[in-house]
Design a protein around this motif. Structure first.
Motif, PDB file in Angstrom:
ATOM      1  N   VAL A 138       0.873  -1.021   0.079  1.00 22.75           N
ATOM      2  CA  VAL A 138       0.219   0.484   0.272  1.00 22.75           C
ATOM      3  C   VAL A 138       1.468   1.451  -0.119  1.00 22.75           C
ATOM      4  O   VAL A 138       0.665   1.966  -1.221  1.00 22.75           O
ATOM      5  CB  VAL A 138      -0.862  -0.115   1.114  1.00 22.75           C
ATOM      6  CG1 VAL A 138      -1.592   1.207   1.481  1.00 22.75           C
ATOM      7  CG2 VAL A 138      -1.816  -1.314   1.355  1.00 22.75           C
ATOM      8  N   LEU A 139       2.012   1.458   0.819  1.00 21.25           N
ATOM      9  CA  LEU A 139       2.530   2.501   1.195  1.00 21.25           C
ATOM     10  C   LEU A 139       4.058   2.908  -0.202  1.00 21.25           C
ATOM     11  O   LEU A 139       3.879   3.567  -0.622  1.00 21.25           O
ATOM     12  CB  LEU A 139       4.085   2.244   2.271  1.00 21.25           C
ATOM     13  CG  LEU A 139       4.953   3.376   2.406  1.00 21.25           C
ATOM     14  CD1 LEU A 139       4.106   5.229   2.757  1.00 21.25           C
ATOM     15  CD2 LEU A 139       5.893   2.788   3.667  1.00 21.25           C
ATOM     16  N   ALA A 140       4.054   1.180  -1.247  1.00 23.79           N
ATOM     17  CA  ALA A 140       4.392   1.966  -1.901  1.00 23.79           C
ATOM     18  C   ALA A 140       4.235   2.240  -2.962  1.00 23.79           C
ATOM     19  O   ALA A 140       4.325   2.867  -3.834  1.00 23.79           O
ATOM     20  CB  ALA A 140       5.140   0.049  -2.602  1.00 23.79           C
ATOM     21  N   ALA A 141       2.485   1.932  -3.712  1.00 25.08           N
ATOM     22  CA  ALA A 141       2.033   2.257  -4.266  1.00 25.08           C
ATOM     23  C   ALA A 141       1.045   3.781  -3.603  1.00 25.08           C
ATOM     24  O   ALA A 141       1.398   4.175  -5.001  1.00 25.08           O
ATOM     25  CB  ALA A 141       0.337   0.926  -4.582  1.00 25.08           C
ATOM     26  N   LYS A 142       1.195   3.991  -3.072  1.00 28.98           N
ATOM     27  CA  LYS A 142       1.194   5.651  -2.870  1.00 28.98           C
ATOM     28  C   LYS A 142       2.128   5.873  -3.666  1.00 28.98           C
ATOM     29  O   LYS A 142       1.665   7.546  -3.906  1.00 28.98           O
ATOM     30  CB  LYS A 142       0.568   5.600  -1.472  1.00 28.98           C
ATOM     31  CG  LYS A 142      -0.500   5.540  -1.161  1.00 28.98           C
ATOM     32  CD  LYS A 142      -0.859   5.951   0.431  1.00 28.98           C
ATOM     33  CE  LYS A 142      -2.165   4.880   1.242  1.00 28.98           C
ATOM     34  NZ  LYS A 142      -3.164   5.899   0.322  1.00 28.98           N
ATOM     35  N   ALA A 143       3.399   6.137  -2.482  1.00 31.42           N
ATOM     36  CA  ALA A 143       4.331   6.726  -3.273  1.00 31.42           C
ATOM     37  C   ALA A 143       4.632   6.566  -4.934  1.00 31.42           C
ATOM     38  O   ALA A 143       5.132   8.276  -5.458  1.00 31.42           O
ATOM     39  CB  ALA A 143       5.919   6.224  -2.125  1.00 31.42           C
ATOM     40  N   ILE A 144       4.850   5.588  -5.405  1.00 33.57           N
ATOM     41  CA  ILE A 144       4.490   5.515  -6.805  1.00 33.57           C
ATOM     42  C   ILE A 144       3.785   6.222  -7.816  1.00 33.57           C
ATOM     43  O   ILE A 144       4.243   7.319  -8.857  1.00 33.57           O
ATOM     44  CB  ILE A 144       4.727   4.115  -7.079  1.00 33.57           C
ATOM     45  CG1 ILE A 144       5.938   3.383  -7.261  1.00 33.57           C
ATOM     46  CG2 ILE A 144       4.617   4.127  -9.201  1.00 33.57           C
ATOM     47  CD1 ILE A 144       5.280   1.631  -6.785  1.00 33.57           C
ATOM     48  N   VAL A 145       2.360   6.249  -7.481  1.00 35.83           N
ATOM     49  CA  VAL A 145       1.291   7.258  -8.381  1.00 35.83           C
ATOM     50  C   VAL A 145       1.543   9.098  -7.792  1.00 35.83           C
ATOM     51  O   VAL A 145       1.684   9.526  -8.996  1.00 35.83           O
ATOM     52  CB  VAL A 145       0.080   6.666  -7.597  1.00 35.83           C
ATOM     53  CG1 VAL A 145      -0.689   7.698  -8.337  1.00 35.83           C
ATOM     54  CG2 VAL A 145      -0.431   5.672  -8.075  1.00 35.83           C
ATOM     55  N   PHE A 146       2.324   8.884  -6.224  1.00 36.70           N
ATOM     56  CA  PHE A 146       2.195  10.285  -6.151  1.00 36.70           C
ATOM     57  C   PHE A 146       3.273  10.850  -6.594  1.00 36.70           C
ATOM     58  O   PHE A 146       2.914  11.723  -7.186  1.00 36.70           O
ATOM     59  CB  PHE A 146       2.693  10.257  -4.867  1.00 36.70           C
ATOM     60  CG  PHE A 146       2.446  11.853  -4.111  1.00 36.70           C
ATOM     61  CD1 PHE A 146       1.810  12.965  -4.068  1.00 36.70           C
ATOM     62  CD2 PHE A 146       3.682  12.649  -3.867  1.00 36.70           C
ATOM     63  CE1 PHE A 146       1.667  14.371  -3.758  1.00 36.70           C
ATOM     64  CE2 PHE A 146       4.288  13.339  -3.709  1.00 36.70           C
ATOM     65  CZ  PHE A 146       3.469  14.576  -3.758  1.00 36.70           C
TER      66      PHE A 146
END
Length: 294
Positions: A138-146
């Motif tokens: 979840v944290l990785a997905a938020k970081a990549i998209v942002f």
């Protein structure tokens, strides 16, 4: 005495053909819905849906573009109309985009914090973690998209301002920017701002409070420079110099070849510094995310 038994009912004789569910503990049922193993792509799609559907994204990025382009154009017009050839001799025309980017960075910081911290405020984080129990994913997905969104928007805004400034000041004594100067003032600045926003996202995950995390990040950006300006004592000269050299505004100005100090980071050093700080904060956020309740 007859031992003849009545025939069993046909419905009872025909036992149902039961099939155990694959891997299940309850025989007799097989789900018609295929079981798909989730992966990072699903988390990325979910976070992209979130970030493009909330109002905070539109407002923060809209104000960011307005500040970068608006202040950039105003600065260009002011310099073109008031400065003479002697004042612009040897000046990099792309450096005038610094002021809009510095103020606009507050918007990117705000969006980065809200990307994570707002879910804790609304309780949406419980739904997110239920849908995707892998917290690191979840944290990785938020970081990549942002990061991708922040980089793309920043690159578009600063590139437009750079082209306008270069065109407006092409007839003056200002120097013609080289390819390397263009790359640093567009791609380099965009990477730095996106990393600054990513650091804010990570701080939002650690603090879990939007207002607190935004305050901390604004302090990180502005406080070192403000504190250094008020250090007049000679005994604090080294501390003052260090704060000036490593403050966010000073590092940001390096990408425009117009550093606020004569020493300190140069070239691409500010980008590697920001990358290291963000990576360390990300590691801390990941460890806390794994150990704390949501």
């Amino acid at each position: 005495m007859s031992t003849h038994q009545p025939p069993m009912p046909q419905a009872a004789a025909a036992a149902p053909d039961r099939q155990a569910a694959p891997g299940g503990s309850y025989p007799g049922y097989s789900s018609p819905i295929p079981v798909v193993r989730t992966h990072l792509g699903h988390a990325l799609a979910s976070e992209w849906t979130k970030i493009k559907s909330v109002r905070s994204t539109m407002w923060t990025l809209g104000v960011f573009v307005l500040l970068v382009i608006g202040i950039g154009l105003l600065t260009g017009f002011a310099v073109e109309s008031s400065a003479g050839d002697a004042d612009l001799a040897g000046e990099n025309p792309l450096s005038f985009g610094f002021f809009g980017v510095l103020l606009g960075s507050i918007c990117v910081i705000t969006l980065g914090v809200l990307t994570t911290a707002s879910e804790y405020g609304t309780g949406m984080i419980r739904t997110t973690m239920t849908a995707c129990p892998s917290r690191g994913r979840v944290l990785a997905a938020k970081a990549i998209v942002f990061f991708v969104v922040a980089f793309a928007v920043t690159l578009a805004a600063v590139s437009f301002v750079a082209m306008v400034h270069s065109s407006m000041l092409s007839g003056t004594a200002a120097e013609k920017p080289s390819g390397g100067t263009w790359f640093k003032a567009t791609v380099g600045v965009s990477l730095y701002i996106a990393l600054l926003g990513l650091l804010s996202l990570v701080i939002g995950s650690i603090i879990r409070h939007s207002a607190g995390a935004i305050t901390i990040m604004i302090g990180v950006v502005l406080a070192p420079l403000v504190i250094a300006l008020f250090m007049a004592a000679s005994s604090l000269h080294k501390v003052q110099q260090w704060l000036l050299e490593y403050s966010i505004p000073s590092q940001l100005s390096v990408f425009y070849d117009n550093s606020l100090t004569q020493s300190g980071p140069s070239g691409w050093d500010p980008l590697w510094i920001m990358l290291g700080v963000t990576a360390a904060a990300y590691a801390g956020a990941y460890a806390l995310l794994q150990s704390r309740d949501v």
